[in-house]
Design a protein around this motif. Structure first.
Motif, PDB file in Angstrom:
ATOM      1  N   ARG A   8       0.827  -1.212   0.000  1.00 55.49           N
ATOM      2  CA  ARG A   8       0.000   0.000   0.000  1.00 55.49           C
ATOM      3  C   ARG A   8       0.857   1.255   0.000  1.00 55.49           C
ATOM      4  O   ARG A   8       0.617   2.201  -0.748  1.00 55.49           O
ATOM      5  CB  ARG A   8      -0.921   0.007   1.214  1.00 55.49           C
ATOM      6  CG  ARG A   8      -1.858   1.217   1.284  1.00 55.49           C
ATOM      7  CD  ARG A   8      -2.354   1.453   2.687  1.00 55.49           C
ATOM      8  NE  ARG A   8      -1.273   1.778   3.607  1.00 55.49           N
ATOM      9  CZ  ARG A   8      -1.413   1.883   4.922  1.00 55.49           C
ATOM     10  NH1 ARG A   8      -2.597   1.676   5.483  1.00 55.49           N
ATOM     11  NH2 ARG A   8      -0.380   2.191   5.695  1.00 55.49           N
ATOM     12  N   TYR A  32      -0.874  -4.061  -4.265  1.00 58.29           N
ATOM     13  CA  TYR A  32      -1.630  -3.519  -3.124  1.00 58.29           C
ATOM     14  C   TYR A  32      -2.980  -4.203  -2.999  1.00 58.29           C
ATOM     15  O   TYR A  32      -3.458  -4.449  -1.880  1.00 58.29           O
ATOM     16  CB  TYR A  32      -1.792  -2.004  -3.301  1.00 58.29           C
ATOM     17  CG  TYR A  32      -2.788  -1.364  -2.377  1.00 58.29           C
ATOM     18  CD1 TYR A  32      -2.855  -1.701  -1.022  1.00 58.29           C
ATOM     19  CD2 TYR A  32      -3.678  -0.393  -2.842  1.00 58.29           C
ATOM     20  CE1 TYR A  32      -3.776  -1.104  -0.168  1.00 58.29           C
ATOM     21  CE2 TYR A  32      -4.600   0.215  -1.999  1.00 58.29           C
ATOM     22  CZ  TYR A  32      -4.652  -0.154  -0.669  1.00 58.29           C
ATOM     23  OH  TYR A  32      -5.568   0.437   0.169  1.00 58.29           O
ATOM     24  N   GLN A  33      -3.636  -4.523  -4.106  1.00 57.63           N
ATOM     25  CA  GLN A  33      -4.934  -5.188  -4.046  1.00 57.63           C
ATOM     26  C   GLN A  33      -4.836  -6.553  -3.384  1.00 57.63           C
ATOM     27  O   GLN A  33      -5.712  -6.954  -2.623  1.00 57.63           O
ATOM     28  CB  GLN A  33      -5.528  -5.314  -5.449  1.00 57.63           C
ATOM     29  CG  GLN A  33      -5.914  -3.989  -6.078  1.00 57.63           C
ATOM     30  CD  GLN A  33      -6.783  -3.145  -5.165  1.00 57.63           C
ATOM     31  OE1 GLN A  33      -7.893  -3.516  -4.797  1.00 57.63           O
ATOM     32  NE2 GLN A  33      -6.247  -1.993  -4.769  1.00 57.63           N
ATOM     33  N   GLU A  81      -2.650  -7.357  -1.098  1.00 64.46           N
ATOM     34  CA  GLU A  81      -2.458  -7.064   0.320  1.00 64.46           C
ATOM     35  C   GLU A  81      -3.769  -6.651   0.971  1.00 64.46           C
ATOM     36  O   GLU A  81      -4.077  -7.060   2.095  1.00 64.46           O
ATOM     37  CB  GLU A  81      -1.412  -5.950   0.448  1.00 64.46           C
ATOM     38  CG  GLU A  81      -1.027  -5.594   1.862  1.00 64.46           C
ATOM     39  CD  GLU A  81       0.040  -4.517   1.868  1.00 64.46           C
ATOM     40  OE1 GLU A  81       1.206  -4.812   2.190  1.00 64.46           O
ATOM     41  OE2 GLU A  81      -0.302  -3.348   1.551  1.00 64.46           O
ATOM     42  N   ARG A  82      -4.555  -5.870   0.259  1.00 58.96           N
ATOM     43  CA  ARG A  82      -5.824  -5.388   0.778  1.00 58.96           C
ATOM     44  C   ARG A  82      -6.829  -6.527   0.936  1.00 58.96           C
ATOM     45  O   ARG A  82      -7.621  -6.542   1.893  1.00 58.96           O
ATOM     46  CB  ARG A  82      -6.380  -4.302  -0.148  1.00 58.96           C
ATOM     47  CG  ARG A  82      -7.760  -3.800   0.230  1.00 58.96           C
ATOM     48  CD  ARG A  82      -8.172  -2.631  -0.640  1.00 58.96           C
ATOM     49  NE  ARG A  82      -9.555  -2.265  -0.402  1.00 58.96           N
ATOM     50  CZ  ARG A  82     -10.058  -1.042  -0.500  1.00 58.96           C
ATOM     51  NH1 ARG A  82      -9.262  -0.043  -0.847  1.00 58.96           N
ATOM     52  NH2 ARG A  82     -11.327  -0.795  -0.272  1.00 58.96           N
ATOM     53  N   ASP A  83      -6.805  -7.483   0.026  1.00 56.38           N
ATOM     54  CA  ASP A  83      -7.748  -8.602   0.076  1.00 56.38           C
ATOM     55  C   ASP A  83      -7.552  -9.468   1.321  1.00 56.38           C
ATOM     56  O   ASP A  83      -8.454 -10.233   1.688  1.00 56.38           O
ATOM     57  CB  ASP A  83      -7.611  -9.466  -1.181  1.00 56.38           C
ATOM     58  CG  ASP A  83      -8.135  -8.751  -2.423  1.00 56.38           C
ATOM     59  OD1 ASP A  83      -8.893  -7.777  -2.270  1.00 56.38           O
ATOM     60  OD2 ASP A  83      -7.762  -9.157  -3.542  1.00 56.38           O
ATOM     61  N   ALA A 132     -11.813  -4.411   4.767  1.00 54.46           N
ATOM     62  CA  ALA A 132     -11.624  -3.425   3.712  1.00 54.46           C
ATOM     63  C   ALA A 132     -12.462  -3.706   2.475  1.00 54.46           C
ATOM     64  O   ALA A 132     -12.496  -2.886   1.557  1.00 54.46           O
ATOM     65  CB  ALA A 132     -10.144  -3.363   3.316  1.00 54.46           C
ATOM     66  N   LEU A 141      -4.948  -0.896   6.912  1.00 56.19           N
ATOM     67  CA  LEU A 141      -4.792  -2.348   6.834  1.00 56.19           C
ATOM     68  C   LEU A 141      -4.009  -2.921   8.001  1.00 56.19           C
ATOM     69  O   LEU A 141      -4.019  -4.141   8.203  1.00 56.19           O
ATOM     70  CB  LEU A 141      -4.073  -2.730   5.527  1.00 56.19           C
ATOM     71  CG  LEU A 141      -4.739  -2.315   4.217  1.00 56.19           C
ATOM     72  CD1 LEU A 141      -3.892  -2.788   3.036  1.00 56.19           C
ATOM     73  CD2 LEU A 141      -6.146  -2.878   4.111  1.00 56.19           C
TER      74      LEU A 141
END
Length: 348
Positions: A159, A237-238, A240-242, A247, A257
């Motif tokens: 991120r 980043y997606q 990591e976000r998942d 989120a 996160l």
């Protein structure tokens, strides 16, 4: 505050002005001054108090050493005070004489580019602030490409790498980046299915009211092309976000996160703390706005037309580009050496 909001001023401007006005009103209360009818000596005393009064400590512990406001900060506060009193005069809450004593005529010996002095120079006389310290013009900070790469290498999270890369290549303001939503990220080769005619990967910047207080300064929406490396940073980043279920339902691009409240949009204070940590790790000063300066400087060095730089940066005035011309120490040294070499040739 309602007047600022009605004039379309940014949320951060409203928040900053409210604190400065509260400081002025509190000073008047503590010193027995009628805030609506202050005398000039009383306002000058407030100006001195701003730089002589120590700032309160942060948190519950007493400060290790006393901190004071700079003269530049004092100028910003007294400027807001002047705007406040002038606005109140228009409402009939403050005598017109109070607003008039805050300014004085000033003759402009040197005019900025594009200024129209008038046929007889009549426009050279302007109304200048009376209550203001004379301070040196601060330099604008930026980061070289090498420093940006080093800053990226100091990050451990996808991120944060995407945030730095996005700011450094698009020239966005931090408020614009924190206000991005996932629907603004058109990172496909063809965005026609999204109802967008812009070709290639790009990001849209729009002014909205956001729950995290992020605000786009420019009233005009714009889009900025991005390259494949930024798309790759976004994809990382997606992933990591998942990994953070909280989120999933948030439409904002940059979210918390790694600390509570998980999945909530990132705010200015947490972003500031992030850059402070990265700067300490990198060993040099690094702030989000420095990346904006870096991006626009890079565009100028690559001979991008001035009007195009203005549109990409979201500047309302072409003159805003003037402050984005930076040179490195090496470039200055090479320029001096080149002139010295040519001088030797002339004298030979």
């Amino acid at each position: 505050m309602a007047g600022l909001r009605g004039a379309g001023r940014a949320y951060n401007t409203e928040r900053t002005y409210s604190g400065r006005i509260a400081l002025y009103l509190s000073y008047c209360t503590d010193n027995g001054i009628d805030w609506a009818a202050p005398a000039l000596p009383q306002l000058l005393s407030f100006q001195r108090w701003l730089i002589e009064e120590p700032l309160p400590g942060r948190g519950k512990r007493p400060p290790v050493e006393l901190r004071f406001r700079s003269k530049g900060t004092a100028n910003a506060i007294t400027g807001t005070m002047g705007d406040f009193l002038s606005w109140c005069a228009l409402q009939g809450w403050v005598p017109a004489s109070v607003a008039s004593m805050l300014v004085q005529p000033k003759y402009l010996r040197y005019t900025p580019p594009g200024f129209d002095p008038g046929e007889d120079g009549q426009n050279r006389v302007i109304q200048s602030r009376r209550i203001k310290y004379r301070v040196a013009v601060p330099g604008y900070e930026w980061l070289t490409d090498e420093e940006i790469r080093h800053l990226l290498n100091c990050t451990t999270r996808a991120r944060d790498r995407f945030l730095i890369g996005l700011l450094a290549t698009t020239g966005m303001r931090i408020g614009e980046a924190l206000g991005l939503r996932r629907e603004d990220m058109h990172f496909l080769p063809d965005s026609s299915l999204l109802g967008c005619r812009v070709e290639g990967p790009h990001v849209h910047v729009r002014r909205r009211v956001n729950s995290n207080g992020a605000y786009a300064k420019s009233v005009e929406p714009r889009w900025i092309t991005v390259q494949s490396d930024i798309v790759q940073l976004y994809n990382a980043y997606q992933y990591e976000r998942d990994e953070v279920p909280q989120a999933a339902d948030c439409d904002m691009v940059f979210v918390n996160l790694f600390h509570a409240p998980l999945g909530e949009p990132m705010k200015y204070p947490s972003t500031y703390d992030l850059f402070v940590r990265l700067a300490n790790k990198a060993g040099f000063r690094a702030r989000p706005h420095m990346l904006r300066h870096s991006a626009i400087t890079r565009w100028a060095r690559n001979d991008m037309p001035r009007d195009m730089r203005q549109k990409l940066a979201g500047h309302a005035s072409p003159s805003s580009q003037d402050r984005y011309t930076h040179t490195t120490d090496q470039e200055k040294r090479e320029a001096v050496e080149m002139v010295a070499e040519r001088t030797k040739e002339m004298w030979a």
